[in-house]
Design a protein around this motif. Sequence first.
Motif, PDB file in Angstrom:
ATOM      1  N   GLY A 190       0.837  -1.111   0.042  1.00 20.47           N
ATOM      2  CA  GLY A 190      -0.150   0.088   0.046  1.00 20.47           C
ATOM      3  C   GLY A 190       0.771   1.358  -0.031  1.00 20.47           C
ATOM      4  O   GLY A 190       0.134   2.470  -0.113  1.00 20.47           O
ATOM      5  N   ASP A 191       2.126   1.085   0.198  1.00 16.80           N
ATOM      6  CA  ASP A 191       2.769   2.317   0.274  1.00 16.80           C
ATOM      7  C   ASP A 191       3.531   2.649  -1.039  1.00 16.80           C
ATOM      8  O   ASP A 191       4.212   3.597  -1.215  1.00 16.80           O
ATOM      9  CB  ASP A 191       4.007   2.087   1.278  1.00 16.80           C
ATOM     10  N   ALA A 192       3.249   1.946  -2.044  1.00 12.80           N
ATOM     11  CA  ALA A 192       4.105   2.185  -3.344  1.00 12.80           C
ATOM     12  C   ALA A 192       3.775   3.361  -3.845  1.00 12.80           C
ATOM     13  O   ALA A 192       4.855   4.105  -4.310  1.00 12.80           O
ATOM     14  CB  ALA A 192       3.463   1.069  -4.333  1.00 12.80           C
ATOM     15  N   LEU A 193       2.698   3.853  -4.125  1.00 13.14           N
ATOM     16  CA  LEU A 193       2.444   5.454  -4.498  1.00 13.14           C
ATOM     17  C   LEU A 193       2.966   6.170  -3.849  1.00 13.14           C
ATOM     18  O   LEU A 193       3.473   7.525  -4.376  1.00 13.14           O
ATOM     19  CB  LEU A 193       0.973   5.445  -4.999  1.00 13.14           C
ATOM     20  N   LYS A 194       2.567   6.073  -2.411  1.00 14.79           N
ATOM     21  CA  LYS A 194       2.982   7.262  -1.329  1.00 14.79           C
ATOM     22  C   LYS A 194       4.528   7.424  -1.502  1.00 14.79           C
ATOM     23  O   LYS A 194       4.899   8.623  -1.445  1.00 14.79           O
ATOM     24  CB  LYS A 194       2.733   6.670  -0.111  1.00 14.79           C
ATOM     25  N   VAL A 195       5.277   6.293  -1.403  1.00 13.20           N
ATOM     26  CA  VAL A 195       6.874   6.558  -1.337  1.00 13.20           C
ATOM     27  C   VAL A 195       7.234   7.270  -2.714  1.00 13.20           C
ATOM     28  O   VAL A 195       8.248   8.093  -2.542  1.00 13.20           O
ATOM     29  CB  VAL A 195       7.347   5.184  -1.220  1.00 13.20           C
ATOM     30  N   LYS A 196       6.508   6.923  -3.989  1.00 10.18           N
ATOM     31  CA  LYS A 196       6.829   7.500  -5.082  1.00 10.18           C
ATOM     32  C   LYS A 196       6.862   8.946  -5.123  1.00 10.18           C
ATOM     33  O   LYS A 196       7.569   9.663  -5.571  1.00 10.18           O
ATOM     34  CB  LYS A 196       6.080   6.996  -6.287  1.00 10.18           C
ATOM     35  N   ASN A 197       5.868   9.516  -4.453  1.00 12.44           N
ATOM     36  CA  ASN A 197       5.602  11.126  -4.362  1.00 12.44           C
ATOM     37  C   ASN A 197       6.488  11.552  -3.338  1.00 12.44           C
ATOM     38  O   ASN A 197       6.529  13.086  -3.379  1.00 12.44           O
ATOM     39  CB  ASN A 197       4.168  11.210  -3.956  1.00 12.44           C
ATOM     40  N   ILE A 198       7.443  10.935  -2.594  1.00 10.58           N
ATOM     41  CA  ILE A 198       7.965  11.480  -1.432  1.00 10.58           C
ATOM     42  C   ILE A 198       9.500  11.133  -1.606  1.00 10.58           C
ATOM     43  O   ILE A 198      10.194  11.639  -0.829  1.00 10.58           O
ATOM     44  CB  ILE A 198       7.646  11.475   0.058  1.00 10.58           C
ATOM     45  N   MET A 199       9.978  10.412  -2.763  1.00 17.25           N
ATOM     46  CA  MET A 199      11.382  10.045  -2.808  1.00 17.25           C
ATOM     47  C   MET A 199      12.254  11.333  -2.757  1.00 17.25           C
ATOM     48  O   MET A 199      13.652  11.263  -2.405  1.00 17.25           O
ATOM     49  CB  MET A 199      11.522   9.353  -3.826  1.00 17.25           C
ATOM     50  N   VAL A 200      11.868  12.172  -3.156  1.00 18.65           N
ATOM     51  CA  VAL A 200      12.731  13.638  -3.249  1.00 18.65           C
ATOM     52  C   VAL A 200      13.300  13.791  -1.676  1.00 18.65           C
ATOM     53  O   VAL A 200      14.502  14.121  -1.612  1.00 18.65           O
ATOM     54  CB  VAL A 200      12.088  14.831  -3.960  1.00 18.65           C
ATOM     55  N   GLY A 201      12.478  13.820  -0.884  1.00 19.96           N
ATOM     56  CA  GLY A 201      12.820  14.062   0.739  1.00 19.96           C
ATOM     57  C   GLY A 201      13.891  12.929   0.893  1.00 19.96           C
ATOM     58  O   GLY A 201      14.745  13.570   1.837  1.00 19.96           O
ATOM     59  N   LEU A 202      13.852  11.731   0.562  1.00 19.31           N
ATOM     60  CA  LEU A 202      14.731  10.931   0.963  1.00 19.31           C
ATOM     61  C   LEU A 202      16.136  11.127   0.397  1.00 19.31           C
ATOM     62  O   LEU A 202      17.258  10.979   0.965  1.00 19.31           O
ATOM     63  CB  LEU A 202      14.352   9.482   0.791  1.00 19.31           C
ATOM     64  N   SER A 203      16.331  11.625  -0.849  1.00 19.00           N
ATOM     65  CA  SER A 203      17.310  11.808  -1.451  1.00 19.00           C
ATOM     66  C   SER A 203      18.105  13.265  -0.899  1.00 19.00           C
ATOM     67  O   SER A 203      19.582  13.072  -0.845  1.00 19.00           O
ATOM     68  CB  SER A 203      17.068  12.026  -3.018  1.00 19.00           C
ATOM     69  N   THR A 204      17.573  13.966  -0.250  1.00 17.94           N
ATOM     70  CA  THR A 204      18.041  15.190   0.242  1.00 17.94           C
ATOM     71  C   THR A 204      18.639  14.831   1.601  1.00 17.94           C
ATOM     72  O   THR A 204      19.233  15.879   2.339  1.00 17.94           O
ATOM     73  CB  THR A 204      17.032  16.362   0.388  1.00 17.94           C
ATOM     74  N   LEU A 205      18.542  13.713   2.090  1.00 18.29           N
ATOM     75  CA  LEU A 205      19.073  13.498   3.630  1.00 18.29           C
ATOM     76  C   LEU A 205      20.394  13.678   3.773  1.00 18.29           C
ATOM     77  O   LEU A 205      20.979  12.927   2.486  1.00 18.29           O
ATOM     78  CB  LEU A 205      18.536  12.083   4.087  1.00 18.29           C
ATOM     79  N   LYS A 206      21.020  14.085   4.499  1.00 14.82           N
ATOM     80  CA  LYS A 206      22.242  14.321   4.789  1.00 14.82           C
ATOM     81  C   LYS A 206      22.924  12.906   4.836  1.00 14.82           C
ATOM     82  O   LYS A 206      22.659  12.109   5.590  1.00 14.82           O
ATOM     83  CB  LYS A 206      22.755  14.957   5.839  1.00 14.82           C
ATOM     84  N   GLY A 207      24.141  12.844   3.924  1.00 21.59           N
ATOM     85  CA  GLY A 207      24.594  11.332   4.048  1.00 21.59           C
ATOM     86  C   GLY A 207      24.085  10.221   2.888  1.00 21.59           C
ATOM     87  O   GLY A 207      24.858   9.326   2.595  1.00 21.59           O
ATOM     88  N   VAL A 208      23.020  10.655   2.356  1.00 19.99           N
ATOM     89  CA  VAL A 208      22.570   9.786   1.247  1.00 19.99           C
ATOM     90  C   VAL A 208      22.824  10.068   0.070  1.00 19.99           C
ATOM     91  O   VAL A 208      22.769  11.328  -0.385  1.00 19.99           O
ATOM     92  CB  VAL A 208      20.743   9.899   1.303  1.00 19.99           C
ATOM     93  N   LYS A 209      23.510   9.284  -0.678  1.00 21.81           N
ATOM     94  CA  LYS A 209      23.999   9.613  -2.020  1.00 21.81           C
ATOM     95  C   LYS A 209      23.288   9.385  -3.174  1.00 21.81           C
ATOM     96  O   LYS A 209      23.151  10.038  -4.248  1.00 21.81           O
ATOM     97  CB  LYS A 209      25.201   8.640  -2.484  1.00 21.81           C
ATOM     98  N   SER A 210      22.266   8.380  -3.165  1.00 21.90           N
ATOM     99  CA  SER A 210      21.283   8.305  -3.946  1.00 21.90           C
ATOM    100  C   SER A 210      20.009   7.628  -3.418  1.00 21.90           C
ATOM    101  O   SER A 210      20.171   6.658  -2.430  1.00 21.90           O
ATOM    102  CB  SER A 210      21.684   7.575  -5.247  1.00 21.90           C
ATOM    103  N   ALA A 211      19.017   7.566  -3.944  1.00 22.61           N
ATOM    104  CA  ALA A 211      17.934   6.628  -3.529  1.00 22.61           C
ATOM    105  C   ALA A 211      16.749   6.521  -4.758  1.00 22.61           C
ATOM    106  O   ALA A 211      16.460   7.442  -5.616  1.00 22.61           O
ATOM    107  CB  ALA A 211      16.975   7.708  -2.521  1.00 22.61           C
ATOM    108  N   GLU A 212      16.466   5.101  -5.079  1.00 28.08           N
ATOM    109  CA  GLU A 212      15.822   4.894  -6.101  1.00 28.08           C
ATOM    110  C   GLU A 212      14.629   3.942  -5.814  1.00 28.08           C
ATOM    111  O   GLU A 212      14.874   3.057  -5.187  1.00 28.08           O
ATOM    112  CB  GLU A 212      16.821   4.428  -7.215  1.00 28.08           C
ATOM    113  N   LEU A 213      13.527   4.342  -6.267  1.00 30.08           N
ATOM    114  CA  LEU A 213      12.471   3.118  -6.280  1.00 30.08           C
ATOM    115  C   LEU A 213      12.660   2.004  -7.239  1.00 30.08           C
ATOM    116  O   LEU A 213      12.526   2.306  -8.509  1.00 30.08           O
ATOM    117  CB  LEU A 213      11.204   3.935  -6.302  1.00 30.08           C
ATOM    118  N   ARG A 214      12.796   0.972  -6.854  1.00 35.97           N
ATOM    119  CA  ARG A 214      12.731  -0.105  -7.685  1.00 35.97           C
ATOM    120  C   ARG A 214      11.764  -0.945  -8.337  1.00 35.97           C
ATOM    121  O   ARG A 214      10.621  -0.644  -7.700  1.00 35.97           O
ATOM    122  CB  ARG A 214      13.511  -1.377  -7.065  1.00 35.97           C
TER     123      ARG A 214
END
Length: 214
Positions: A190-214
């Motif tokens: 049930g989180d598939a569409l939700k995480v897709k819409n907020i992935m940008v926030g994950l990518s901006t976390l300090k220390g995170v080099k990349s984040a990709e929805l598989r």
Amino acid sequence: MEYLDLSLRLFCALVAGALIGATRERIYKPAGLRTHSLICVGAAFITVLSTTVFVTAEHGDPGRVAAQIVSGIGFLGAGTILKKGFSVKGLTTAATLWVTAAVGMGFGSGEYLLSAVVTVFALLIVLFLKRIELFIGGRNLPRVLIVAENSQETSTKVSEWFKDNGLTVESMEIEEDDEVLSLLIELSRGDALKVKNIMVGLSTLKGVKSAELR
């Protein structure tokens, strides 16, 4: 008149390749607009040569040279597939290169309508099927691949991000070395569409080099 028709075939192949490549360019894939355009027009040109120049009334097989395009693009596509740990990238890019070459061969052989239909199909696949796949829960559960600095602080921030956004972590695979931490996190369906819409926030976390929805 013959040269006008042959030129039209090459132009149509160029446009088709550019359209397919533009869909990959906009999401920053390694094979984008120029690569797909070159492959499509190149495949069309080789097909034209194979069916016109290399064949005479006395001898020649019109499909002999063009047939080598299939195996050649296979090698090129294989070079775009990368596997690192549990992450495999480039499969869709390799497939679009292969289809783009097929479209070029179609235009090169003068099959305008059929080649145009395949171009539309390819565009629909790369533009819309990803969303449908997420909606119906394709490929089992949605997964997020995170590459980050290997530190306790970064791990804590990533865990807190999923918790703060109300995402349910079903499982987590970890691969690490001295500097890089790779996390493959599987979420509830049930989180598939939700995480897709907020992935940008994950990518901006300090220390995170990349984040990709598989």
